[in-house]
Motif scaffolding. Structure first.
Motif, PDB file in Angstrom:
ATOM      1  N   LEU A   7     120.913  83.279 -49.871  1.00  0.00           N
ATOM      2  CA  LEU A   7     119.491  83.407 -49.578  1.00  0.00           C
ATOM      3  C   LEU A   7     118.777  84.301 -50.586  1.00  0.00           C
ATOM      4  O   LEU A   7     117.614  84.060 -50.938  1.00  0.00           O
ATOM      5  CB  LEU A   7     119.303  83.951 -48.160  1.00  0.00           C
ATOM      6  N   GLU A   8     119.461  85.344 -51.059  1.00  0.00           N
ATOM      7  CA  GLU A   8     118.833  86.224 -52.043  1.00  0.00           C
ATOM      8  C   GLU A   8     118.532  85.455 -53.321  1.00  0.00           C
ATOM      9  O   GLU A   8     117.435  85.564 -53.881  1.00  0.00           O
ATOM     10  CB  GLU A   8     119.735  87.409 -52.344  1.00  0.00           C
ATOM     11  N   ALA A   9     119.465  84.648 -53.786  1.00  0.00           N
ATOM     12  CA  ALA A   9     119.246  83.882 -55.014  1.00  0.00           C
ATOM     13  C   ALA A   9     118.123  82.864 -54.830  1.00  0.00           C
ATOM     14  O   ALA A   9     117.299  82.662 -55.732  1.00  0.00           O
ATOM     15  CB  ALA A   9     120.538  83.190 -55.431  1.00  0.00           C
ATOM     16  N   TRP A  10     118.065  82.221 -53.658  1.00  0.00           N
ATOM     17  CA  TRP A  10     116.978  81.265 -53.407  1.00  0.00           C
ATOM     18  C   TRP A  10     115.624  81.972 -53.381  1.00  0.00           C
ATOM     19  O   TRP A  10     114.625  81.432 -53.880  1.00  0.00           O
ATOM     20  CB  TRP A  10     117.220  80.529 -52.089  1.00  0.00           C
ATOM     21  N   ALA A  11     115.565  83.165 -52.814  1.00  0.00           N
ATOM     22  CA  ALA A  11     114.312  83.916 -52.795  1.00  0.00           C
ATOM     23  C   ALA A  11     113.893  84.305 -54.212  1.00  0.00           C
ATOM     24  O   ALA A  11     112.710  84.224 -54.579  1.00  0.00           O
ATOM     25  CB  ALA A  11     114.453  85.152 -51.916  1.00  0.00           C
ATOM     26  N   PHE A  13     114.723  82.683 -56.932  1.00  0.00           N
ATOM     27  CA  PHE A  13     114.288  81.440 -57.573  1.00  0.00           C
ATOM     28  C   PHE A  13     112.849  81.097 -57.173  1.00  0.00           C
ATOM     29  O   PHE A  13     112.048  80.658 -58.007  1.00  0.00           O
ATOM     30  CB  PHE A  13     115.226  80.296 -57.184  1.00  0.00           C
ATOM     31  N   ALA A  14     112.508  81.298 -55.898  1.00  0.00           N
ATOM     32  CA  ALA A  14     111.138  81.020 -55.440  1.00  0.00           C
ATOM     33  C   ALA A  14     110.125  81.851 -56.215  1.00  0.00           C
ATOM     34  O   ALA A  14     109.063  81.365 -56.612  1.00  0.00           O
ATOM     35  CB  ALA A  14     111.019  81.291 -53.941  1.00  0.00           C
ATOM     36  N   LYS A  15     110.462  83.109 -56.470  1.00  0.00           N
ATOM     37  CA  LYS A  15     109.530  83.968 -57.205  1.00  0.00           C
ATOM     38  C   LYS A  15     109.446  83.536 -58.673  1.00  0.00           C
ATOM     39  O   LYS A  15     108.353  83.545 -59.262  1.00  0.00           O
ATOM     40  CB  LYS A  15     109.975  85.425 -57.083  1.00  0.00           C
ATOM     41  N   VAL A  16     110.556  83.150 -59.265  1.00  0.00           N
ATOM     42  CA  VAL A  16     110.526  82.652 -60.650  1.00  0.00           C
ATOM     43  C   VAL A  16     109.716  81.359 -60.721  1.00  0.00           C
ATOM     44  O   VAL A  16     108.914  81.157 -61.640  1.00  0.00           O
ATOM     45  CB  VAL A  16     111.961  82.435 -61.174  1.00  0.00           C
ATOM     46  N   ALA A  17     109.917  80.460 -59.758  1.00  0.00           N
ATOM     47  CA  ALA A  17     109.168  79.210 -59.741  1.00  0.00           C
ATOM     48  C   ALA A  17     107.674  79.472 -59.604  1.00  0.00           C
ATOM     49  O   ALA A  17     106.847  78.764 -60.187  1.00  0.00           O
ATOM     50  CB  ALA A  17     109.665  78.323 -58.605  1.00  0.00           C
ATOM     51  N   GLU A  18     107.325  80.482 -58.840  1.00  0.00           N
ATOM     52  CA  GLU A  18     105.916  80.824 -58.645  1.00  0.00           C
ATOM     53  C   GLU A  18     105.302  81.412 -59.907  1.00  0.00           C
ATOM     54  O   GLU A  18     104.175  81.071 -60.284  1.00  0.00           O
ATOM     55  CB  GLU A  18     105.800  81.816 -57.483  1.00  0.00           C
ATOM     56  N   THR A  19     106.015  82.316 -60.563  1.00  0.00           N
ATOM     57  CA  THR A  19     105.457  83.029 -61.718  1.00  0.00           C
ATOM     58  C   THR A  19     105.734  82.356 -63.057  1.00  0.00           C
ATOM     59  O   THR A  19     105.102  82.672 -64.061  1.00  0.00           O
ATOM     60  CB  THR A  19     106.023  84.453 -61.774  1.00  0.00           C
ATOM     61  N   ALA A  72     112.362  76.850 -51.076  1.00  0.00           N
ATOM     62  CA  ALA A  72     112.724  78.215 -51.463  1.00  0.00           C
ATOM     63  C   ALA A  72     111.566  79.170 -51.205  1.00  0.00           C
ATOM     64  O   ALA A  72     111.767  80.329 -50.804  1.00  0.00           O
ATOM     65  CB  ALA A  72     113.136  78.250 -52.927  1.00  0.00           C
ATOM     66  N   GLY A  73     110.331  78.696 -51.436  1.00  0.00           N
ATOM     67  CA  GLY A  73     109.163  79.528 -51.168  1.00  0.00           C
ATOM     68  C   GLY A  73     109.052  79.885 -49.701  1.00  0.00           C
ATOM     69  O   GLY A  73     108.685  81.013 -49.346  1.00  0.00           O
ATOM     70  N   ARG A  74     109.400  78.925 -48.835  1.00  0.00           N
ATOM     71  CA  ARG A  74     109.372  79.223 -47.400  1.00  0.00           C
ATOM     72  C   ARG A  74     110.434  80.258 -47.041  1.00  0.00           C
ATOM     73  O   ARG A  74     110.206  81.117 -46.187  1.00  0.00           O
ATOM     74  CB  ARG A  74     109.590  77.944 -46.594  1.00  0.00           C
ATOM     75  N   ILE A  75     111.590  80.182 -47.676  1.00  0.00           N
ATOM     76  CA  ILE A  75     112.641  81.177 -47.421  1.00  0.00           C
ATOM     77  C   ILE A  75     112.131  82.572 -47.753  1.00  0.00           C
ATOM     78  O   ILE A  75     112.305  83.521 -46.987  1.00  0.00           O
ATOM     79  CB  ILE A  75     113.900  80.851 -48.238  1.00  0.00           C
ATOM     80  N   LEU A  76     111.473  82.696 -48.902  1.00  0.00           N
ATOM     81  CA  LEU A  76     110.956  84.003 -49.317  1.00  0.00           C
ATOM     82  C   LEU A  76     109.863  84.485 -48.357  1.00  0.00           C
ATOM     83  O   LEU A  76     109.889  85.635 -47.898  1.00  0.00           O
ATOM     84  CB  LEU A  76     110.411  83.914 -50.744  1.00  0.00           C
ATOM     85  N   THR A  77     108.912  83.602 -48.022  1.00  0.00           N
ATOM     86  CA  THR A  77     107.800  83.991 -47.150  1.00  0.00           C
ATOM     87  C   THR A  77     108.281  84.385 -45.768  1.00  0.00           C
ATOM     88  O   THR A  77     107.876  85.413 -45.203  1.00  0.00           O
ATOM     89  CB  THR A  77     106.791  82.838 -47.038  1.00  0.00           C
ATOM     90  N   GLU A  78     109.187  83.573 -45.201  1.00  0.00           N
ATOM     91  CA  GLU A  78     109.670  83.866 -43.848  1.00  0.00           C
ATOM     92  C   GLU A  78     110.552  85.112 -43.830  1.00  0.00           C
ATOM     93  O   GLU A  78     110.538  85.880 -42.864  1.00  0.00           O
ATOM     94  CB  GLU A  78     110.414  82.662 -43.300  1.00  0.00           C
ATOM     95  N   GLY A  79     111.307  85.320 -44.909  1.00  0.00           N
ATOM     96  CA  GLY A  79     112.114  86.534 -44.976  1.00  0.00           C
ATOM     97  C   GLY A  79     111.255  87.782 -45.042  1.00  0.00           C
ATOM     98  O   GLY A  79     111.538  88.785 -44.383  1.00  0.00           O
TER      99      GLY A  79
END
Length: 315
Positions: A7-11, A13-19, A72-79
């Motif tokens: 989950l940490e790696a997916w979170a 990745f979500a931030k890298v995908a966003e930025t 992955a973005g949902r994982i980060l937001t919900e976390g």
């Protein structure tokens, strides 16, 4: 045994995908760029496909990366939301809660609860706004609204407390002088006092237990935008009015008012606690909601117990 997802790696990745940048993602998260890079490489090795195309000047998502980025973005937001909520719950509710309620209900039933609320949660502060008109909850910056109505569908979050009966009431002196209506059609010969914020203030709708339904147009010398303003005229025997049970119950119990046409009912309304549509509530808002719900759901007028001993519709 199946491994847990990274989950940490997916979170990350979500931030890298966003930025679209390892550097910016690392900066926003307060970690090093190598930590981000290693997490993405670990994730790609685990799933067996590349998520990012890397060049010396540009970073872009692969087809697999584009498909994975939203989840992955949902994982980060919900976390983040889960962690914030847990941190809020771990501390005593504190801070400002902006609350709006109808004027008469707020004075009679919200304000008397404030001493207990502040004793229970001494770190809270409340900005209480009383108005009978429906305020813009989001635009006005309110955390909670008490609404007594049949609510239309909306994006607002609603917690229904209980049903509220609307009663046609008058003073014994009025009935002695003018007679007691037995059918809605009789109201054409009576003095009817109006309230502007009824669902249909120009028309009263009644339903009999047999299924008969009748609409009447009330006529009288007074129309108000606050239900408290009707009470002096009612108690003085100067007319009839439709009042919510929480407004009339005390006067009925004391014999100052009586219910007319008890075998006819008006469409019930509900007492609701309404909040903005955002998913995460601060602990201070949740505490006030739970406090109000407990007291209102157990109030004598919330199920008709003050008027009779029969079991009314449950809250």
């Amino acid at each position: 045994m199946r491994r847990l997802p990274d989950l940490e790696a997916w979170a990350l990745f979500a931030k890298v995908a966003e930025t679209r940048s390892f550097t910016r993602a690392a900066s926003e998260l307060g970690i090093s760029k190598p930590t981000v890079s290693k997490a993405i490489s670990r994730l790609e090795a685990r799933i067996g496909t590349a998520l990012l195309n890397r060049t010396s000047r540009r970073l872009s998502l692969t087809e697999a990366g584009r498909r994975a980025a939203r989840s992955a973005g949902r994982i980060l937001t919900e976390g983040e939301a889960l962690e914030t909520e847990a941190m809020d719950q771990a501390t005593a509710p504190s801070g400002l809660v902006r609350l709006t309620a109808p004027m008469s209900f707020g004075i009679a039933h919200v304000a008397p609860l404030l001493p207990e609320l502040f004793e229970t949660y001494p770190e809270l502060s409340v900005d209480l706004h009383l108005a009978d008109e429906v305020v813009d909850l989001v635009g006005g910056g309110f955390d909670i609204a008490i609404r007594i109505a049949a609510l239309p569908d909306s994006a607002l979050r609603t917690r229904r407390v209980c049903r509220v009966r609307r009663l046609l009431v008058g003073a014994p002196e009025y009935f002695e002088r003018q007679g007691r209506p037995e059918h809605p059609g009789d109201l054409a010969r009576h003095v009817c006092l109006g309230y502007a914020y009824l669902p249909s203030s120009s028309r009263w709708h009644f339903r009999h237990a047999t299924g008969e339904e009748v609409d009447v147009v009330p006529g009288g010398p007074l129309r108000v935008n606050n239900a408290d303003a009707l009470r002096p005229m009612l108690v003085a025997g100067r007319g009839l009015a439709v009042q919510p049970e929480f407004m009339a119950a005390e006067d009925i119990a004391a014999g100052r008012l009586e219910v007319a046409m008890a075998d006819w009912s008006m469409p019930p309304i509900a007492l609701n606690i309404v909040t903005p549509p955002s998913g995460l509530r601060p602990a201070r808002v949740t505490a006030v909601i739970d406090f109000l719900w407990h007291h209102f759901a157990n109030a004598p007028w919330s199920s008709g117990r003050m008027l009779d001993n029969s079991a009314d519709d449950p809250c």
